[in-house]
Design a protein around this motif. Structure first.
Motif, PDB file in Angstrom:
ATOM      1  N   PHE A 174       0.823  -1.205   0.000  1.00 18.81           N
ATOM      2  CA  PHE A 174       0.000   0.000   0.000  1.00 18.81           C
ATOM      3  C   PHE A 174       0.859   1.257   0.000  1.00 18.81           C
ATOM      4  O   PHE A 174       0.509   2.259  -0.627  1.00 18.81           O
ATOM      5  N   PHE A 175       1.976   1.216   0.711  1.00 15.29           N
ATOM      6  CA  PHE A 175       2.913   2.340   0.698  1.00 15.29           C
ATOM      7  C   PHE A 175       3.335   2.638  -0.740  1.00 15.29           C
ATOM      8  O   PHE A 175       3.262   3.782  -1.202  1.00 15.29           O
ATOM      9  N   LEU A 176       3.787   1.602  -1.444  1.00 17.94           N
ATOM     10  CA  LEU A 176       4.282   1.794  -2.812  1.00 17.94           C
ATOM     11  C   LEU A 176       3.167   2.219  -3.763  1.00 17.94           C
ATOM     12  O   LEU A 176       3.385   3.029  -4.670  1.00 17.94           O
ATOM     13  N   VAL A 177       1.959   1.695  -3.549  1.00 17.95           N
ATOM     14  CA  VAL A 177       0.832   2.064  -4.409  1.00 17.95           C
ATOM     15  C   VAL A 177       0.476   3.532  -4.236  1.00 17.95           C
ATOM     16  O   VAL A 177       0.316   4.279  -5.214  1.00 17.95           O
ATOM     17  N   PHE A 178       0.345   3.989  -2.993  1.00 16.42           N
ATOM     18  CA  PHE A 178      -0.028   5.386  -2.769  1.00 16.42           C
ATOM     19  C   PHE A 178       1.116   6.331  -3.118  1.00 16.42           C
ATOM     20  O   PHE A 178       0.878   7.460  -3.557  1.00 16.42           O
ATOM     21  N   TYR A 179       2.310   5.868  -2.947  1.00 14.57           N
ATOM     22  CA  TYR A 179       3.485   6.608  -3.409  1.00 14.57           C
ATOM     23  C   TYR A 179       3.380   6.836  -4.914  1.00 14.57           C
ATOM     24  O   TYR A 179       3.551   7.969  -5.413  1.00 14.57           O
ATOM     25  N   ALA A 180       3.040   5.780  -5.654  1.00 13.44           N
ATOM     26  CA  ALA A 180       2.925   5.898  -7.112  1.00 13.44           C
ATOM     27  C   ALA A 180       1.699   6.707  -7.537  1.00 13.44           C
ATOM     28  O   ALA A 180       1.746   7.444  -8.521  1.00 13.44           O
ATOM     29  N   ILE A 189      -2.048  -0.418  10.787  1.00 16.50           N
ATOM     30  CA  ILE A 189      -0.672  -0.233  10.327  1.00 16.50           C
ATOM     31  C   ILE A 189      -0.661   0.079   8.831  1.00 16.50           C
ATOM     32  O   ILE A 189       0.076   0.951   8.362  1.00 16.50           O
ATOM     33  N   THR A 190      -1.505  -0.613   8.094  1.00 13.52           N
ATOM     34  CA  THR A 190      -1.584  -0.406   6.651  1.00 13.52           C
ATOM     35  C   THR A 190      -2.065   1.002   6.321  1.00 13.52           C
ATOM     36  O   THR A 190      -1.556   1.644   5.391  1.00 13.52           O
ATOM     37  N   ILE A 191      -3.035   1.496   7.079  1.00 19.00           N
ATOM     38  CA  ILE A 191      -3.525   2.862   6.862  1.00 19.00           C
ATOM     39  C   ILE A 191      -2.435   3.881   7.188  1.00 19.00           C
ATOM     40  O   ILE A 191      -2.162   4.802   6.420  1.00 19.00           O
ATOM     41  N   GLY A 192      -1.793   3.715   8.353  1.00 23.33           N
ATOM     42  CA  GLY A 192      -0.772   4.670   8.773  1.00 23.33           C
ATOM     43  C   GLY A 192       0.464   4.630   7.903  1.00 23.33           C
ATOM     44  O   GLY A 192       0.834   5.626   7.270  1.00 23.33           O
ATOM     45  N   TYR A 193       1.100   3.461   7.870  1.00 22.24           N
ATOM     46  CA  TYR A 193       2.346   3.324   7.112  1.00 22.24           C
ATOM     47  C   TYR A 193       2.074   3.322   5.609  1.00 22.24           C
ATOM     48  O   TYR A 193       2.738   4.023   4.847  1.00 22.24           O
ATOM     49  N   GLY A 194       1.096   2.516   5.182  1.00 22.10           N
ATOM     50  CA  GLY A 194       0.860   2.338   3.763  1.00 22.10           C
ATOM     51  C   GLY A 194       0.207   3.524   3.088  1.00 22.10           C
ATOM     52  O   GLY A 194       0.734   4.072   2.116  1.00 22.10           O
ATOM     53  N   VAL A 195      -0.952   3.962   3.618  1.00 25.54           N
ATOM     54  CA  VAL A 195      -1.729   5.006   2.949  1.00 25.54           C
ATOM     55  C   VAL A 195      -1.183   6.406   3.246  1.00 25.54           C
ATOM     56  O   VAL A 195      -0.896   7.184   2.328  1.00 25.54           O
ATOM     57  N   ILE A 196      -1.028   6.734   4.531  1.00 27.16           N
ATOM     58  CA  ILE A 196      -0.641   8.103   4.898  1.00 27.16           C
ATOM     59  C   ILE A 196       0.834   8.381   4.588  1.00 27.16           C
ATOM     60  O   ILE A 196       1.169   9.338   3.878  1.00 27.16           O
ATOM     61  N   ALA A 197       1.739   7.525   5.108  1.00 24.30           N
ATOM     62  CA  ALA A 197       3.171   7.741   4.844  1.00 24.30           C
ATOM     63  C   ALA A 197       3.490   7.552   3.364  1.00 24.30           C
ATOM     64  O   ALA A 197       4.295   8.294   2.793  1.00 24.30           O
ATOM     65  N   GLY A 198       2.854   6.565   2.734  1.00 31.03           N
ATOM     66  CA  GLY A 198       3.077   6.346   1.303  1.00 31.03           C
ATOM     67  C   GLY A 198       2.658   7.553   0.482  1.00 31.03           C
ATOM     68  O   GLY A 198       3.341   7.938  -0.470  1.00 31.03           O
ATOM     69  N   SER A 199       1.526   8.172   0.855  1.00 31.88           N
ATOM     70  CA  SER A 199       1.075   9.381   0.165  1.00 31.88           C
ATOM     71  C   SER A 199       2.071  10.517   0.365  1.00 31.88           C
ATOM     72  O   SER A 199       2.360  11.280  -0.560  1.00 31.88           O
ATOM     73  N   GLY A 200       2.595  10.619   1.583  1.00 33.51           N
ATOM     74  CA  GLY A 200       3.575  11.663   1.866  1.00 33.51           C
ATOM     75  C   GLY A 200       4.820  11.532   1.009  1.00 33.51           C
ATOM     76  O   GLY A 200       5.340  12.521   0.473  1.00 33.51           O
TER      77      GLY A 200
END
Length: 398
Positions: free
Chosen positions: A47-53, A95-106
């Protein structure tokens, strides 16, 4: 301020942003703490990589509108919040929301800033400048993996999330204050050199770029390259422990070694893309993936040297694509709409992240081993060679 300073600032910021490449250090501790499967422990990373992209193409236009400083500060704030949110969670979805979605978006918001700044300051050396700027992203695990491993050993994964979140927030915000684009007077000397070198390159709007076959061939190559590299990065520590039988500490150390090659791949392939064209740089990169994947098929317990050599090259290949892709975007489609155009191409990174993570975790859960993934990457690298050879060529507007 000397323009080389902006590369240094970009390297430092990317060390913070690239901490996602240390995720494999968190996988085993989280699997044990929350009783997770291999597929589940990879979800925050995916999720981090997806929201990053996803955020890359959206953010590209705002870098030009609001300036690099503001965009980097917004991204850095979300990175810090995301890591802290994960640190105060006690279950996988949070954890997925925090690390994956929020941090990934950042990271998706902030990542394009150092690249955009480098391409503006170094229009005469785009490939090398971008490669050096994103060096920090690839080499981040040299710093972050051992620190995370040490903190996890003493305090557990959740406190580690919190500590790193605070550090990343402070560092990114401070670095963001110094980013800016060159003014007209500062830009002129580099523009003249750039025009002499790239005088025949035309500027394509995003819609014009999307209509070209070259874009889609480049996008497919990017998907294959990131699939192979991100898959390898996500399973580095588990493969080291489960197949080669390294200790967790040695596995974390190996991740730091791999990160050196991930970082070196960026200026190396940036230089190659400048000198021999995106097509031939891509062909070399896919050849590296093929022979690395082939080598992994012979790895067994105790095969430390072969494992390290193969994974060093797989990490190097991903670093290479994160220079080939942005440099090829500038070379094929021009600099006028660069931020938007590269943002669209970067969606291929998200697709590679999803496929690489889901397939690698599923293969492990179904077969009981990560080894079968390397049959997949070897086949994909051959497909990539074919696509790159026939599809990556300079184009002209009709």
């Amino acid at each position: 301020m000397d323009r080389n300073v902006y590369i240094l600032l970009g390297v430092l910021m990317n060390i913070c942003l690239g901490s996602v490449y240390s995720w494999s250090v968190f996988r085993k501790p989280l699997e044990e703490a929350l009783d997770l499967s291999a597929t589940q422990s990879g979800l925050p990373y995916m999720f981090f990589l997806v929201f990053y992209a996803l955020l890359m193409p959206i953010t590209g236009r705002y870098i030009d509108r609001y300036g690099p400083r503001v965009v980097a500060m917004v991204g850095g704030t979300l990175v810090g919040i995301g890591w802290l949110f994960a640190g105060f969670s006690d279950n996988l979805p949070m954890i997925t929301i925090g690390y994956g979605v929020i941090a990934g978006s950042g990271v998706g918001i902030a990542y394009g800033v150092p690249i955009a700044v480098s391409t503006r300051w170094f229009e005469d050396k785009k490939g090398l400048a971008v490669g050096l700027t994103v060096l920090g992203f690839g080499m981040s695990p040299i710093v972050t993996a051992p620190i995370a491993r040490r903190l996890i050993t003493h305090f557990g994964p959740f406190v580690t999330f919190r500590v790193l979140g605070v550090i990343f927030f402070i560092v990114i915000i401070l670095l963001a204050l110094f980013f800016r684009f060159p003014n007209r007077k500062e830009k002129e000397p580099n523009e003249k050199i750039s025009e002499e070198i790239n005088g025949s390159i035309q500027n394509f709007t995003p819609s014009e770029m999307l209509k070209s076959s070259t874009f889609w061939y480049l996008w497919l190559c990017f998907v294959i390259g990131t699939f192979s590299g991100l898959m390898a990065i996500g399973i580095s520590s588990p493969v080291a422990q489960e197949i080669v039988k390294l200790t967790p500490e040695m596995a974390a150390l190996s991740v730091s070694i791999f990160a050196i090659f991930n970082g070196l791949g960026r200026p190396l392939f940036g230089f190659l893309t400048d000198k021999i064209s995106p097509r031939y740089a891509a062909l070399i990169n896919f050849a590296v993936i093929f022979f690395s994947s082939l080598g992994m098929l012979f790895v067994k317990e105790g095969s430390k040297l072969l494992f390290i050599m193969a994974f060093c090259m797989l990490w190097l290949s991903l670093g290479g694509w994160l220079s080939i892709a942005p440099t090829a975007t500038a070379k094929f489609f021009g600099l006028l709409h660069y931020s938007k155009n590269y943002g669209l191409l970067f969606t291929g990174y998200g697709v590679g992240a999803i496929l690489g993570n889901l397939i690698s975790g599923s293969v492990r859960d179904i077969s009981g081993s990560y080894m079968f993934n390397f049959y997949i990457t070897s086949i994909l690298s051959i497909i990539g060679i074919i696509i790159a050879f026939y599809g990556l060529k300079q184009l002209r507007k009709s």
